[in-house]
Scaffold this active site. Structure first.
Site, PDB file in Angstrom:
ATOM      1  N   LYS A   1     -75.962   5.065  19.113  1.00  0.00           N
ATOM      2  CA  LYS A   1     -77.072   5.970  19.162  1.00  0.00           C
ATOM      3  C   LYS A   1     -77.457   6.240  20.532  1.00  0.00           C
ATOM      4  CE  LYS A   1     -81.272   6.746  16.707  1.00  0.00           C
ATOM      5  NZ  LYS A   1     -82.482   6.049  15.859  1.00  0.00           N
TER       6      LYS A   1
ATOM      7  N   GLU B   1     -77.197   4.004   7.737  1.00  0.00           N
ATOM      8  CA  GLU B   1     -77.723   3.293   9.153  1.00  0.00           C
ATOM      9  C   GLU B   1     -78.230   1.857   8.464  1.00  0.00           C
ATOM     10  OE1 GLU B   1     -81.185   3.924  12.547  1.00  0.00           O
ATOM     11  OE2 GLU B   1     -81.556   4.829  10.749  1.00  0.00           O
TER      12      GLU B   1
ATOM     13  N   CYS C   1     -80.206   8.749  12.065  1.00  0.00           N
ATOM     14  CA  CYS C   1     -81.542   8.853  11.825  1.00  0.00           C
ATOM     15  C   CYS C   1     -81.922  10.027  12.549  1.00  0.00           C
ATOM     16  CB  CYS C   1     -82.112   7.595  11.916  1.00  0.00           C
ATOM     17  SG  CYS C   1     -83.857   7.433  11.183  1.00  0.00           S
TER      18      CYS C   1
END
Length: 559
Positions: free
Chosen positions: A368, A305, A419
């Site tokens: 995301k 990321e 994440c």
């Protein structure tokens, strides 16, 4: 029975006869008193510390059950408001240090607010534990199950509220080195949490039985031995669950590039460019090692990321740099990129597949789905600014994606999550049900510390077992590494270092029971918790009617 002022009153003699006719265990439980308040406070704080030590980087996983037991024992037989206070103490002792990494670069206010918010959920748990205490008047050995379902219900609420929840610190995530991790293949994280809490409930039962045997020398110690045997049996059950050691499908070779970040102090644009350059340079180095025969040729390279915080689809220089890396290594690169748009002042946190020769594949793009509130976007920005102007450090709001991260990357179908998304059950599961053969977690731990990174890796281990998939975590600064379907970690990198790791993995297909049943174990256990709360309310009302008008010496519920 007589009536006074229209209210039924039971004569003391009648009450005594009712009590005499009750089972001995019920009589004993009605005579129990809560722990003295100073002792309960120590137990509650100690429970939080025990829970903390169960999580990485400490990793003493048996202490999770001890922490559960200490909170349950502290709240037992108290009024719900006292149980809430004790639960809050446990929560602060757990979450304040567990989430200490949140204040490294953002100041103390976000850390304090988040820690107190999470502690509030354990306050609810403490109140619920105190509320259901009367149920053990007749169901003493049901207390472990009650403890288990209450913990699952608390986590189900905390994982979803507010703003989509924050599942960090779930009991299940403390068990990455425990036999209980195998239970994830049957019922996911909720079942692992339930098992840990049940073990804690048996510890409480052992403590009660031991205290009764101590107070009454003629009493047998058999119940103590039975409860302790149950404590040991709970993790042993995990060893009976069959899980895969590795995927049984096609072999693929995957490289993780951990480019690291430069020293702090560069201006914002220079910092972003330096991070991208680090990952490009490390990938070119990997290509040279492959050409020399020092490393096997990978089928796929994974960047973390934020490896390109400069939008490579709009910035030609950034795109050219990534293209040079892909052309050098000769295989596709999964790039973690920040993309501008779709609207003015909006950005997306994305995983983008970049091919040698042809460049970015916009059909293999994952945005995301669960951006982090107050870190990647600011809800109610004008109101939040009244609390702290630090919210304006989030200059643009990240907008969520709408589809699971299922990406076709040559020989492998990837399940990409970014994440903190690895903490959310449904985000990971959706990639597997969508056809993912390999779980990929792209993350940026540069603004945190090694404790946060290891806590996140523990979540990856649980997900690998839960879905029977090989997995990997690629971080900008570490910890990166590979995880087999049985939860074993290989080639883990050091923190705050530059690293390149290459490993052959066997892809996996098919679904575990946990993948097939999805959220239903959590729904069922939460339903039982709600039923227990309702039954406790009925029990309290019945007992209140039974004792109405009768003087009671001492207080049963505690301060």
């Amino acid at each position: 029975m007589v009536r006074a002022g229209g209210v039924a009153r039971i004569r003391p003699g009648t009450l005594r006869r009712v009590i005499v006719d009750m089972p001995a265990t019920a009589v004993e439980m009605m005579r129990e008193r809560p722990l003295p308040l100073p002792v309960a406070v120590v137990a509650a704080v100690g429970g939080g510390v025990a829970l903390l030590l169960a999580f990485p980087p400490y990793g003493v996983w048996p202490l999770a059950a001890v922490g559960v037991a200490l909170l349950a024992g502290a709240a037992h037989r108290r009024r719900p408001r006292a149980g809430a206070g004790l639960g809050f103490l446990t929560g602060v002792a757990l979450f304040a240090p567990l989430l200490g990494w949140t204040n490294l670069h953002t100041g103390y206010l976000p850390w304090a607010l988040l820690s107190l918010l999470q502690a509030g959920y354990l306050a609810l748990l403490g109140a619920a534990t105190a509320w259901v205490s009367p149920l053990v008047d007749r169901l003493r050995w049901g207390w472990p199950v009650l403890t288990g379902v209450l913990w699952v219900a608390q986590e189900a609420l905390r994982d979803r509220t507010p703003f989509g929840g924050f599942p960090w610190g779930r009991l299940a995530f403390s068990q990455d080195g425990s036999p209980l991790l195998r239970l994830a293949a049957l019922g996911g994280a909720p079942l692992v949490t339930f098992a840990v809490a049940v073990a804690g409930g048996f510890l409480v039962a052992a403590g009660w039985a031991g205290w009764a045997a101590y107070r009454h020398p003629g009493r047998r110690w058999t119940p103590v031995a039975g409860a302790m045997a149950a404590v040991l049996a709970v993790p042993a059950v995990g060893l009976l669950v069959p899980i895969r050691a590795e995927g049984g499908g096609e072999a693929v070779t995957v490289a993780i590039v951990q480019g690291n970040v430069p020293r702090l102090g560069l201006d914002f644009n220079a910092q972003r460019q330096a991070v991208l350059n680090n990952h490009v340079a490390a990938t070119v180095e990997l290509a040279d090692q492959v050409a020399s025969g020092a490393r096997p040729r990978p089928d796929l390279v994974v960047w973390p990321e934020n490896s390109s915080d400069i939008d490579p689809l709009r910035d030609a220089s950034a795109g050219d740099r990534i293209q040079s890396a892909a052309d050098a290594v000769g295989v596709p690169i999964l790039v973690g990129a920040v993309l501008r748009g779709p609207g003015e002042g909006q950005v997306r946190n994305a995983g983008l597949l970049w091919w040698p020769g042809t460049g970015p594949d916009l059909d293999q793009l994952y945005t995301k789905r669960h951006p982090v509130p107050f870190a990647e976007y600011v809800p109610f920005r004008d109101v939040a600014r009244l609390v702290s102007k630090q919210v304006d450090r989030v200059r643009a709001d990240f907008v969520p994606g709408s589809t699971p991260g299922v990406l076709a990357a040559g020989p492998a179908v990837l399940g990409d999550v970014i994440c903190f998304e690895v903490a959310y059950d449904e985000v990971v599961r959706d990639t597997v049900t969508g056809g993912a053969q390999l779980l990929v977690v792209q993350t940026n731990n540069a603004t945190f510390d090694v404790a946060e990174a290891r806590q996140q890796l523990a979540m990856v281990r649980l997900r690998a077992v839960e879905h029977g998939r090989p997995a990997l975590m690629a971080s900008t600064v570490g910890v990166s590494g590979f995880v087999s379907p049985d939860g074993r970690v290989s080639d883990a990198t050091e923190f705050n270092t530059r690293a390149i790791v290459v490993r052959q993995l066997h892809l996996a297909d098919g679904h575990t029971l946990a993948t097939r049943v999805g959220l239903w174990p959590e729904v069922a256990l939460t339903f039982l918790a709600v039923a227990a709360l309702a039954a406790a309310g009925v029990r309290r009302r019945t007992r209140g009617a039974l004792t109405a008008g009768t003087p009671v010496r001492g207080r049963q519920d505690g301060a």
